[in-house]
Design a protein around this motif. Structure first.
Motif, PDB file in Angstrom:
ATOM      1  N   CYS B  13       0.846  -1.198   0.000  1.00 22.20           N
ATOM      2  CA  CYS B  13       0.000   0.000   0.000  1.00 22.20           C
ATOM      3  C   CYS B  13       0.880   1.245   0.000  1.00 22.20           C
ATOM      4  CB  CYS B  13      -0.911   0.015   1.220  1.00 22.20           C
ATOM      5  SG  CYS B  13      -2.152  -1.303   1.179  1.00 22.20           S
ATOM      6  N   VAL B  14       0.694   2.065  -1.011  1.00 22.95           N
ATOM      7  CA  VAL B  14       1.541   3.245  -1.197  1.00 22.95           C
ATOM      8  C   VAL B  14       0.676   4.495  -1.177  1.00 22.95           C
ATOM      9  CG1 VAL B  14       3.261   4.352  -2.683  1.00 22.95           C
ATOM     10  CG2 VAL B  14       3.007   1.846  -2.707  1.00 22.95           C
ATOM     11  N   ASP B  52      -2.993  -1.547  -8.853  1.00 25.76           N
ATOM     12  CA  ASP B  52      -4.166  -2.363  -9.154  1.00 25.76           C
ATOM     13  C   ASP B  52      -5.466  -1.712  -8.701  1.00 25.76           C
ATOM     14  OD1 ASP B  52      -2.502  -4.448 -10.092  1.00 25.76           O
ATOM     15  OD2 ASP B  52      -2.146  -5.082  -8.016  1.00 25.76           O
ATOM     16  N   ALA B  53      -5.384  -0.906  -7.654  1.00 24.91           N
ATOM     17  CA  ALA B  53      -6.590  -0.294  -7.101  1.00 24.91           C
ATOM     18  C   ALA B  53      -6.204   0.944  -6.306  1.00 24.91           C
ATOM     19  CB  ALA B  53      -7.308  -1.287  -6.185  1.00 24.91           C
ATOM     20  N   ARG B 109      -0.846  -4.211  -5.533  1.00 27.91           N
ATOM     21  CA  ARG B 109      -0.343  -2.845  -5.340  1.00 27.91           C
ATOM     22  C   ARG B 109      -1.529  -1.884  -5.271  1.00 27.91           C
ATOM     23  NH1 ARG B 109       4.988  -2.087  -6.709  1.00 27.91           N
ATOM     24  NH2 ARG B 109       4.539   0.033  -7.392  1.00 27.91           N
ATOM     25  N   VAL B 110      -1.658  -1.221  -4.128  1.00 24.54           N
ATOM     26  CA  VAL B 110      -2.814  -0.357  -3.907  1.00 24.54           C
ATOM     27  C   VAL B 110      -2.341   1.051  -3.552  1.00 24.54           C
ATOM     28  CG1 VAL B 110      -4.874  -0.006  -2.495  1.00 24.54           C
ATOM     29  CG2 VAL B 110      -4.191  -2.323  -3.130  1.00 24.54           C
ATOM     30  N   ALA B 111      -2.948   2.046  -4.178  1.00 21.87           N
ATOM     31  CA  ALA B 111      -2.590   3.443  -3.911  1.00 21.87           C
ATOM     32  C   ALA B 111      -3.569   4.063  -2.926  1.00 21.87           C
ATOM     33  CB  ALA B 111      -2.596   4.241  -5.211  1.00 21.87           C
ATOM     34  N   LYS B 126      -1.705  -0.140   9.907  1.00 20.08           N
ATOM     35  CA  LYS B 126      -0.499  -0.728   9.280  1.00 20.08           C
ATOM     36  C   LYS B 126      -0.754  -1.080   7.817  1.00 20.08           C
ATOM     37  CE  LYS B 126       1.318  -2.531  13.638  1.00 20.08           C
ATOM     38  NZ  LYS B 126       2.064  -1.309  13.967  1.00 20.08           N
ATOM     39  N   MET B 127      -1.400  -0.168   7.131  1.00 18.11           N
ATOM     40  CA  MET B 127      -1.657  -0.345   5.702  1.00 18.11           C
ATOM     41  C   MET B 127      -1.015   0.783   4.906  1.00 18.11           C
ATOM     42  SD  MET B 127      -5.660  -1.319   5.462  1.00 18.11           S
ATOM     43  CE  MET B 127      -5.568  -1.312   3.667  1.00 18.11           C
TER      44      MET B 127
END
Lengths: 179, 179
Positions: B13-14, B52-53, B109-111, B126-127
């Motif tokens: 998670c970015v 991805d999302a 991979r999630v933004a 913690k994400m």
């Protein structure tokens, strides 16, 4: 004598801020900055040694009184009448002209040390020529913001330099006011 | 098969944030980021293309609805029951497990795109593994803060890189969460 030399001397006002990644400079109004890195404290002390005087708000003064009493310190407060105790001058900037006072003392380099209302006051009054921001690698999610203005404004700056202060990732940004 | 391969896949998670020098990310909850530089917008679009999302809050969704409707978007809200409209899922993270939902979709991979409550929620849970902060050379003195938590906490990060995006002085900081 040329026209240029007749002008009153320019006072350079430089603000110093240590902040978290998310723009918080303290837990609360009366807490210090014990979370800053040794490298930032060293930079800050060296920088202050070059300054003729400092400007702080009442809270910042209370937190760092012992050190500030040794300097030429201007404490901005809404309460006090103009009053001098040793090298410390207390003044209400709405009632007394801070710029004139600085000029009358012949100070050439003045450090602005916060808090948020003092940074904001100096910025609003075109007394913030340069800005050093140390970003420590933390997120606080709450606490005192860097500037506290009443309304959203877009003050422009130009970045002069970026410096890494340590391996952990403390960085020092130097900005110049651009209107 | 080794023990390691049996573990569920890690979701990276970015968080992406564009901010003023003083940690403000918008004028108000329903205003956009029209003050960001072309260079930041380019970086941001390229970065999103790898994801991805995305996760956003209700306000951010309303501001960027047209673009977000084309993505796999999770809208965190306190109001909605779990609901899907096209590629957009609305959920109350206090009632539905966001991590499980992301894992069930097999996203890797999630933004995290804000606003401040969503950044805070992900950090608390913690994400938030990585953080990209673009600092535009402005001071706003007011507006929406980057993170909005209920109490002062010290989350640690490590700075991975600093990049100047343009001559004016927009910089991009990349941090990794460190507990």
């Amino acid at each position: 004598m040329s026209q240029k030399l007749k002008l009153p001397h320019k006072i350079l006002c430089v603000a110093y801020v240590a902040t978290s990644i998310d723009g918080r400079i303290a837990r609360s109004g009366n807490s210090g900055t014990d979370w800053t890195s040794a490298e930032d404290r060293k930079f800050f002390q060296n920088a202050l040694a070059q300054m003729d005087a400092v400007i702080v708000g009442r809270n910042t003064y209370e937190v760092a009184k012992t050190k500030l009493n040794r300097r030429n310190t201007f404490v901005l407060t809404s309460k006090a009448k103009l009053e001098q105790k040793g090298s410390v001058i207390f003044l209400n900037p709405a009632k007394h002209n801070l710029k004139k006072l600085l000029a009358s003392k012949n100070y050439k380099r003045v450090a602005i040390l916060g808090g948020p209302q003092v940074y904001n006051f100096c910025l609003q009054n075109k007394m913030l020529d340069e800005l050093f921001v140390t970003i420590e690698p933390y997120v606080f999610t709450s606490g005192v913001p860097m500037f506290s203005g009443n309304k959203f404004k877009k003050y422009n700056f130009v970045l002069k330099s970026v410096k890494k202060l340590n391996n952990r990732g403390t960085i020092l940004l130097n900005y110049q006011y651009a209107g």
